[in-house]
Write a protein that holds these residues in place. Structure first.
Motif, short mmCIF file in Angstrom:
data_model
loop_
_atom_site.label_atom_id
_atom_site.label_comp_id
_atom_site.label_asym_id
_atom_site.label_seq_id
_atom_site.Cartn_x
_atom_site.Cartn_y
_atom_site.Cartn_z
N LEU A 1 0.97 -1.40 -0.04
CA LEU A 1 0.03 -0.13 -0.04
C LEU A 1 0.91 1.26 -0.01
O LEU A 1 1.98 1.18 0.70
N ILE A 2 0.44 2.20 -0.65
CA ILE A 2 1.16 3.51 -0.66
C ILE A 2 1.17 3.94 0.71
O ILE A 2 0.34 3.81 1.75
N ASP A 3 2.05 5.11 0.82
CA ASP A 3 2.19 5.71 2.17
C ASP A 3 1.20 6.93 2.49
O ASP A 3 0.63 7.33 1.25
N ASP A 4 0.76 6.97 3.75
CA ASP A 4 -0.15 8.16 3.85
C ASP A 4 0.41 9.43 3.57
O ASP A 4 1.69 9.72 3.75
N PRO A 5 -0.63 10.44 3.00
CA PRO A 5 0.05 11.70 2.82
C PRO A 5 0.39 12.22 4.16
O PRO A 5 -0.26 12.27 4.86
N VAL A 6 1.47 13.25 4.22
CA VAL A 6 1.93 13.94 5.47
C VAL A 6 1.01 15.29 5.50
O VAL A 6 1.02 15.89 4.46
N ARG A 7 0.57 15.54 6.86
CA ARG A 7 -0.04 16.66 7.10
C ARG A 7 0.75 18.09 6.58
O ARG A 7 2.01 18.15 6.72
N GLY A 8 0.14 18.66 5.73
CA GLY A 8 0.87 19.98 5.28
C GLY A 8 1.27 19.93 3.79
O GLY A 8 1.59 20.59 3.11
N GLU A 9 1.40 18.50 3.43
CA GLU A 9 2.02 18.34 2.03
C GLU A 9 1.00 18.63 1.05
O GLU A 9 -0.28 18.10 1.11
N VAL A 10 1.29 19.29 0.01
CA VAL A 10 0.21 19.73 -1.09
C VAL A 10 0.59 18.32 -2.33
O VAL A 10 1.44 17.83 -2.70
N LEU A 11 -0.61 17.83 -2.35
CA LEU A 11 -1.17 16.98 -3.05
C LEU A 11 -1.09 17.23 -4.52
O LEU A 11 -1.80 17.98 -5.00
N ASP A 12 -0.37 16.32 -5.42
CA ASP A 12 -0.43 16.58 -7.21
C ASP A 12 -1.85 16.26 -7.40
O ASP A 12 -2.42 15.21 -6.74
N ASP A 13 -2.50 16.95 -8.28
CA ASP A 13 -3.78 16.79 -8.78
C ASP A 13 -3.76 15.29 -9.60
O ASP A 13 -5.17 14.83 -9.60
N GLU A 14 -2.92 14.76 -10.00
CA GLU A 14 -2.90 13.43 -10.49
C GLU A 14 -2.58 12.49 -9.53
O GLU A 14 -2.63 11.16 -10.01
N ALA A 15 -2.26 12.87 -8.28
CA ALA A 15 -2.10 11.73 -7.29
C ALA A 15 -3.22 10.75 -6.91
O ALA A 15 -4.32 11.30 -7.02
N PRO A 16 -2.95 9.74 -6.88
CA PRO A 16 -4.15 8.54 -6.63
C PRO A 16 -5.19 9.19 -5.31
O PRO A 16 -6.34 9.03 -5.61
N PHE A 17 -4.16 9.66 -4.35
CA PHE A 17 -5.03 9.85 -3.10
C PHE A 17 -6.02 11.36 -3.33
O PHE A 17 -6.83 11.46 -2.82
N ALA B 1 -2.51 21.82 6.32
CA ALA B 1 -2.10 22.53 7.05
C ALA B 1 -0.89 23.61 6.37
O ALA B 1 -0.42 23.04 5.41
N GLU B 2 -0.77 24.82 6.89
CA GLU B 2 0.23 25.60 6.38
C GLU B 2 1.43 25.35 7.17
O GLU B 2 1.54 25.82 8.33
N GLU B 3 2.49 24.71 6.67
CA GLU B 3 3.69 24.65 7.19
C GLU B 3 4.83 24.81 6.25
O GLU B 3 4.69 24.70 5.14
N GLU B 4 5.79 24.93 6.99
CA GLU B 4 7.41 25.25 6.13
C GLU B 4 7.50 23.87 5.73
O GLU B 4 7.35 22.76 6.38
N SER B 5 8.51 23.67 4.77
CA SER B 5 9.07 22.49 4.10
C SER B 5 9.61 21.69 5.12
O SER B 5 9.67 20.35 4.98
#
Length: 269
Positions: free
Chosen positions: A171-187, A215-219
């Motif tokens: 299974l893929i990893d969970d997205p991390v809080r604050g991470e911007v997801l790509d529009d084409e990402a399955p999640f 969330a708004e977070e620094e890289s």
């Protein structure tokens, strides 16, 4: 339970719904839809042929650092069942036949019905045109093994047959809080499907999941979350706030300029 497991299970339900002989009776984690009792007998509270889907176990090994977003190996379980009470009765002839097939209800016909449903289910999950099936496939890196099991029961004259398919996958990893997801990402596609659904439950689930990862977070904060690093470990890599910044608000170093004193070229003889 991870967010990716939720997504995998819902995507499987929606990809299969309406695509097999059980119709829309595809259930998400029901309690005891197909239940094996302590004495080995089989029970079901369902009134129609069904498929039930669970993600009940998983394992992550050799975790890098202190990461908690890895999902590793996941088992997704498909159970399907049919009983004598779930068949069609022709009142003119008195003949009981299987739903959607029309053959007389018998032990071998029950097995035939379940085998057909299983094949239809697999075809639905690998449908290249279905968006939910595409999401289901995109949420995994590959399949490790597939296990099959069957059970049947005739207690109290009530014939009941069931099959189980257990698929072990990466299974893929969970997205991390604050991470911007790509529009084409399955999640991301999964969330958009929930948010656009006519089902109010799905829309509420989508909003809840979105709130967990937005969330708004620094890289550098995202790096720290993903790796589970301490502040000292992050600083040792040259990331994040400088030592002594109690507010942890020091902006990330982006650009600098260094001037060196001019040195004339020296030619050695």
């Amino acid at each position: 339970m991870s967010l990716a497991r939720i997504a995998l299970r819902i995507a499987a339900v929606e990809a299969i719904k309406g695509r097999t002989l059980v119709g829309d009776n595809v259930l998400d984690s029901p309690n005891g839809a197909l239940d094996v009792q302590a004495d080995g007998s089989l029970r079901s509270e369902e009134e129609k042929p069904f498929i039930s889907i669970y993600t009940d176990s998983g394992k992550v090994e050799n975790v890098a650092s202190r990461q908690l977003n890895e999902n590793g190996i996941c088992d997704i379980v498909f159970e399907m069942g049919i009983s004598q009470a779930m068949t069609d009765l022709d009142r003119e002839t008195g003949v009981t036949s299987l739903v959607g097939i029309g053959v007389p209800a018998s032990d071998r016909a029950f097995e035939f019905f379940l085998d057909v449903v299983q094949r239809q289910m697999f075809d639905a999950l690998n449908d290249p045109e279905d968006p939910w099936a595409e999401i289901y496939r995109g949420l995994q890196y590959g399949i490790r093994k597939i296990e099959y099991a069957g059970a049947r029961n005739t207690d109290d004259g009530q014939k009941l047959a069931g099959h189980q398919v257990r698929i072990t996958l990466d299974l893929i990893d969970d997205p991390v809080r604050g991470e911007v997801l790509d529009d084409e990402a399955p999640f991301q596609k999964f969330l958009k499907q929930l948010e656009a659904s006519s089902d109010p439950v799905y829309r509420k689930q989508g909003a809840t999941i979105r709130s967990l990862i937005t969330a708004e977070e620094e890289s550098w904060q995202q790096i720290q979350r993903r790796q589970g690093m301490t502040a000292d470990e992050l600083l040792a890599l040259g990331l994040g706030p400088v030592a002594g910044d109690d507010e942890r608000a020091t902006p990330e170093f982006a650009q600098g300029h260094l001037e060196l004193p001019h040195r004339a070229n020296v030619v050695e003889e």
